[in-house]
Scaffold this active site. Structure first.
Site, PDB file in Angstrom:
ATOM      1  N   SER A   1       0.795  -1.228   0.000  1.00 53.49           N
ATOM      2  CA  SER A   1       0.000   0.000   0.000  1.00 53.49           C
ATOM      3  C   SER A   1       0.826   1.276   0.000  1.00 53.49           C
ATOM      4  O   SER A   1       0.372   2.299  -0.496  1.00 53.49           O
ATOM      5  CB  SER A   1      -0.970  -0.009   1.180  1.00 53.49           C
ATOM      6  OG  SER A   1      -0.297  -0.266   2.379  1.00 53.49           O
ATOM      7  N   HIS A  20      -5.614  -3.860  -2.116  1.00 52.24           N
ATOM      8  CA  HIS A  20      -5.396  -2.804  -3.119  1.00 52.24           C
ATOM      9  C   HIS A  20      -5.312  -3.367  -4.532  1.00 52.24           C
ATOM     10  O   HIS A  20      -5.161  -2.596  -5.486  1.00 52.24           O
ATOM     11  CB  HIS A  20      -4.100  -2.043  -2.827  1.00 52.24           C
ATOM     12  CG  HIS A  20      -4.194  -1.106  -1.670  1.00 52.24           C
ATOM     13  ND1 HIS A  20      -4.747   0.153  -1.761  1.00 52.24           N
ATOM     14  CD2 HIS A  20      -3.816  -1.260  -0.372  1.00 52.24           C
ATOM     15  CE1 HIS A  20      -4.680   0.752  -0.584  1.00 52.24           C
ATOM     16  NE2 HIS A  20      -4.137  -0.084   0.280  1.00 52.24           N
ATOM     17  N   LYS A  58     -12.510  -0.583  -0.521  1.00 54.24           N
ATOM     18  CA  LYS A  58     -11.737   0.123  -1.542  1.00 54.24           C
ATOM     19  C   LYS A  58     -12.460  -0.041  -2.890  1.00 54.24           C
ATOM     20  O   LYS A  58     -13.537   0.535  -3.082  1.00 54.24           O
ATOM     21  CB  LYS A  58     -10.286  -0.386  -1.558  1.00 54.24           C
ATOM     22  CG  LYS A  58      -9.593  -0.229  -0.185  1.00 54.24           C
ATOM     23  CD  LYS A  58      -8.111  -0.503  -0.243  1.00 54.24           C
ATOM     24  CE  LYS A  58      -7.490  -0.765   1.117  1.00 54.24           C
ATOM     25  NZ  LYS A  58      -7.555   0.323   2.084  1.00 54.24           N
TER      26      LYS A  58
HETATM   27  C1  LIG Z   1      -3.352  -4.290   2.436  1.00 51.50           C
HETATM   28  C2  LIG Z   1      -4.443  -3.886   3.366  1.00 51.50           C
HETATM   29  N1  LIG Z   1      -5.017  -4.814   4.150  1.00 51.50           N
HETATM   30  C3  LIG Z   1      -6.006  -4.514   5.005  1.00 51.50           C
HETATM   31  C4  LIG Z   1      -6.486  -3.219   5.107  1.00 51.50           C
HETATM   32  C5  LIG Z   1      -7.587  -2.923   6.098  1.00 51.50           C
HETATM   33  O1  LIG Z   1      -8.786  -2.829   5.418  1.00 51.50           O
HETATM   34  P1  LIG Z   1     -10.112  -2.420   6.201  1.00 51.50           P
HETATM   35  O2  LIG Z   1     -10.244  -0.942   6.056  1.00 51.50           O
HETATM   36  O3  LIG Z   1     -11.198  -3.176   5.527  1.00 51.50           O
HETATM   37  O4  LIG Z   1      -9.918  -2.841   7.610  1.00 51.50           O
HETATM   38  C6  LIG Z   1      -5.947  -2.221   4.310  1.00 51.50           C
HETATM   39  C7  LIG Z   1      -6.454  -0.839   4.428  1.00 51.50           C
HETATM   40  O5  LIG Z   1      -5.781   0.128   4.374  1.00 51.50           O
HETATM   41  C8  LIG Z   1      -4.897  -2.551   3.423  1.00 51.50           C
HETATM   42  O6  LIG Z   1      -4.328  -1.611   2.660  1.00 51.50           O
END
Ligand SMILES: Cc1ncc(COP(=O)(O)O)c(C=O)c1O
Length: 395
Positions: free
Chosen positions: A190, A218, A249
């Site tokens: 990310s 992502h 997202k």
């Molecule tokens: C790679 C990754 N995993 C998990 C999450 C967490 O997602 P959530 O907002 O559904 O908890 C994110 C959010 O930024 C993320 O970028």
């Protein structure tokens, strides 16, 4: 007043002194290619994860409203007590279809989904389990492994340098005696915007008998010819042991997370994963919004193509202005500026120029590698991107 309040104040003060205090903006209009920020006005948004522009799609909004009218605000309890609702099943069938897996189950966030999958597997792995993780994996994976090690004191963990396949192989060899070897990676990282070397990771997992868990938060909706994610990009769609991802997202931008895998792993999640046993299921409005978003993605991949065109246009524009903009299949383009204060100042200036883009500094990224993170959506039109490029030119 007891001392805890002073400790909290002192801690917040340290953040302010270090220039690491994050301002939280108040939005006065829905999230989209443009939005409105209190005290600023209309801005082009380059920091949203709504990659396919489905958060405000009329069909998605209508599905959410209808589900709330039909089912009410929420589940009123956890699923093993009050049951699974029909709208959970509809969503989970769609997620399994999108992921090409037997089954899936959902959580109120992907944070919970990662905690569920990773900590549960580490717990049932008794004294013969290791979790092997890329150093730049998302915080939810890092914390899930920490939790797994707390619950099961015999569980082991290993961290390899970012995308260092020799490091991963060495960790797999070092822990060859473990019966359960979990290799966990982000699909798209990310903060870097680069994608995991899934072809090599998948091969190494096969060779060493390890289970591969990919968090494609992502990547889903973005990567691969039809937006099925990073696995599809590598021709491995349906071949990954366990996928996790967010519904917050590309898949509607609301909230929720999922684990998609073989039936027995999903059954284990229902039976033992604590974020599901002790926390309510997804509310109908969010579940129905994501179900509709996935349905749209499954029937029409034109948004995936438009997103890619937009990303390329923006990156080329940034490069022409002299910024170092990385290429690649994700919708994230980091622009490394160095010191944290520089990244924060740049994002402040861009906001004055009508562009909402966030500067990330230490401790979110390593010291000296602070950056602006530019995120593009299929909902951006050329005029939005040109407005943003004009602001970058002034910057
Ligand atoms: C790679 C990754 N995993 C998990 C999450 C967490 O997602 P959530 O907002 O559904 O908890 C994110 C959010 O930024 C993320 O970028």
């Amino acid at each position: 007043m007891h001392k805890s309040w002073n400790i909290i104040d002192a801690d917040l003060g340290k953040l302010r002194e270090a220039g690491q205090f994050k301002p939280i903006r108040n939005l006065l209009a829905p999230m989209g290619p443009v939005s409105k920020i209190e005290g600023v006005g209309e801005v082009v948004v380059l920091c949203s994860n709504d990659y396919l522009g489905l958060a405000n799609h009329p069909e998605v909004v209508a599905a959410s409203v209808e589900a709330s009218k039909k089912w009410g605000a929420g589940t009123g309890s956890v699923r093993f007590i009050c049951g699974t609702f029909d709208y959970h099943r509809a969503l989970e069938e769609k997620i399994a279809a999108l992921s090409a897996t037997d089954a899936s189950t959902t959580y109120v966030s992907c944070w919970c989904a990662n905690e569920a999958a990773i900590a549960t597997l580490m717990t049932i792995g008794a004294d013969s389990v290791v979790a092997i993780s890329d150093e730049l994996n998302h915080a939810s994976i890092i914390d899930a492994i920490r939790l797994g090690r707390q619950i099961n004191k015999n569980a082991k963990s290993a961290i390899y340098k970012h995308s260092d396949m020799a490091g991963l192989e060495a960790a797999l060899k070092e822990h060859a005696a473990c019966k359960m070897k979990l290799v966990i990676t982000d699909g798209v990282f990310s903060m870097e915007g680069d994608i995991a070397k899934l072809d090599v990771i998948h091969r190494l997992c096969e060779e060493h008998g390890a289970m591969l868990i990919v968090d494609d938060s992502h990547g889903v909706g973005v990567c691969g010819p039809t937006g099925r994610g990073v696995a599809e990009h590598y021709g491995l769609h349906g071949k990954i042991d366990c996928m996790t991802g967010t519904l917050g997202k590309a898949l509607g931008g609301a909230a929720g997370g999922y684990v998609a895998s073989h039936k027995n792993l999903i059954e284990l999640m229902y039976q033992k994963s604590r974020p599901q046993i002790f926390s309510n299921g997804l509310p109908p409005g969010s579940a129905a919004a994501s179900t509709k978003a996935i349905e749209i993605l499954l029937r029409d991949t034109s948004r995936v193509a438009k997103l890619r065109e937009n990303v390329n246009y923006m990156r080329e524009g940034l490069k022409k202005l002299g910024f170092e903009a990385m290429s690649g299949p994700s919708a994230i383009t980091p622009i490394i500026l160095g010191p944290t204060a520089k990244a924060i100042a740049a994002s402040k200036r861009l906001l004055e120029l009508g562009v909402f883009v966030i500067g990330f500094g230490y401790p979110v990224v390593p010291e000296g590698a602070a950056r602006l993170r530019v995120q593009i959506s299929a909902a951006h039109e050329r005029a939005h991107l040109d407005r943003a490029l004009e602001a970058f030119k002034k910057l």
